[in-house]
Design a protein around this motif. Sequence first.
Motif, PDB file in Angstrom:
ATOM      1  N   GLY A 174      -4.938 -28.977  49.477  1.00  0.00           N
ATOM      2  CA  GLY A 174      -5.188 -30.417  49.430  1.00  0.00           C
ATOM      3  C   GLY A 174      -5.903 -30.937  50.658  1.00  0.00           C
ATOM      4  N   LYS A 175      -6.383 -32.205  50.549  1.00  0.00           N
ATOM      5  CA  LYS A 175      -7.191 -32.798  51.613  1.00  0.00           C
ATOM      6  C   LYS A 175      -6.407 -32.973  52.905  1.00  0.00           C
ATOM      7  CE  LYS A 175     -10.406 -35.289  48.622  1.00  0.00           C
ATOM      8  NZ  LYS A 175     -10.958 -36.627  48.251  1.00  0.00           N
ATOM      9  N   ARG A 176      -5.148 -33.415  52.806  1.00  0.00           N
ATOM     10  CA  ARG A 176      -4.377 -33.662  54.017  1.00  0.00           C
ATOM     11  C   ARG A 176      -4.181 -32.376  54.820  1.00  0.00           C
ATOM     12  NH1 ARG A 176       0.591 -33.107  55.949  1.00  0.00           N
ATOM     13  NH2 ARG A 176       1.352 -34.636  57.489  1.00  0.00           N
ATOM     14  N   MET A 177      -3.835 -31.303  54.134  1.00  0.00           N
ATOM     15  CA  MET A 177      -3.622 -30.043  54.834  1.00  0.00           C
ATOM     16  C   MET A 177      -4.922 -29.484  55.396  1.00  0.00           C
ATOM     17  SD  MET A 177      -0.509 -29.481  55.116  1.00  0.00           S
ATOM     18  CE  MET A 177      -0.675 -27.847  55.822  1.00  0.00           C
ATOM     19  N   ARG A 178      -6.042 -29.786  54.733  1.00  0.00           N
ATOM     20  CA  ARG A 178      -7.334 -29.360  55.279  1.00  0.00           C
ATOM     21  C   ARG A 178      -7.633 -30.088  56.592  1.00  0.00           C
ATOM     22  NH1 ARG A 178     -11.241 -26.711  52.453  1.00  0.00           N
ATOM     23  NH2 ARG A 178     -12.884 -27.993  53.382  1.00  0.00           N
ATOM     24  N   ARG A 179      -7.290 -31.382  56.658  1.00  0.00           N
ATOM     25  CA  ARG A 179      -7.499 -32.129  57.904  1.00  0.00           C
ATOM     26  C   ARG A 179      -6.596 -31.602  59.016  1.00  0.00           C
ATOM     27  NH1 ARG A 179      -7.737 -36.630  54.331  1.00  0.00           N
ATOM     28  NH2 ARG A 179      -5.577 -37.195  54.863  1.00  0.00           N
ATOM     29  N   VAL A 180      -5.350 -31.261  58.649  1.00  0.00           N
ATOM     30  CA  VAL A 180      -4.449 -30.653  59.637  1.00  0.00           C
ATOM     31  C   VAL A 180      -4.994 -29.296  60.082  1.00  0.00           C
ATOM     32  CG1 VAL A 180      -2.146 -29.677  59.978  1.00  0.00           C
ATOM     33  CG2 VAL A 180      -2.411 -31.871  58.794  1.00  0.00           C
ATOM     34  N   GLY A 181      -5.463 -28.530  59.108  1.00  0.00           N
ATOM     35  CA  GLY A 181      -5.958 -27.185  59.404  1.00  0.00           C
ATOM     36  C   GLY A 181      -7.203 -27.179  60.262  1.00  0.00           C
ATOM     37  N   ILE A 182      -8.067 -28.210  60.096  1.00  0.00           N
ATOM     38  CA  ILE A 182      -9.312 -28.196  60.868  1.00  0.00           C
ATOM     39  C   ILE A 182      -9.029 -28.423  62.340  1.00  0.00           C
ATOM     40  CG2 ILE A 182     -10.060 -30.623  60.906  1.00  0.00           C
ATOM     41  CD1 ILE A 182     -12.176 -27.569  59.882  1.00  0.00           C
TER      42      ILE A 182
END
Length: 206
Positions: A174-182
């Motif tokens: 999901g988008k939220r985890m992608r932002r955390v991951g980046i």
Amino acid sequence: MNRIRSLLVLHNVRPQVIIGGRDWARWWANHREQVPPMLCGEIERESARLALVKQQTSMLEAVRREELAEGKHPLVAQLAQLARLRAIGPKGAWVLVKEVFGWRRFANRREVARCLGLTPTPYNSGDSQIEQGISKAGNRRARTMLVEPAWRRLSLQPGSRLTEWFNRRFAGNGKRMRRVGIVALARRLAIALWRYLEHGEIPAGA
């Protein structure tokens, strides 16, 4: 650009071109009658300011390119070394070297992360354990500059070890985890760049 766009939207005029771009003058000449005269003057003053900023930015970038090409700058070796990696251009290399790597010496990867404000801030009290995100206590400009090439790295260096790590941990969540991951990827990228500049260790797969 945002200021001009907001002023136009107030009168339901939505530009279909890039504000300040090569098609902007022609588009504005065809649509300036749709807004009141006072607002017209304000938009044209904002456009003049935008043109001046673009001109000054181009001049600064030309000076930087000249210094890199002629080897005049004392940090030119590090700048050229960073710029050789894909996803990091001359502008990004300039910020990272001038703000972080060119004048500080780090003993380990934790010091690199702390300097950039990319360290976690856990909260532990009794049985309560909460992760509060990164500290953001370090260099904001360099931190922002690292997040941008971290995103670009995913498409420009799909075979690198860092990209594979991100895809395995965060890509499908999901988008939220992608932002955390980046942000986590930016931290790992900073450490990889430090090792590259300090020890000549090329990031795996770069």
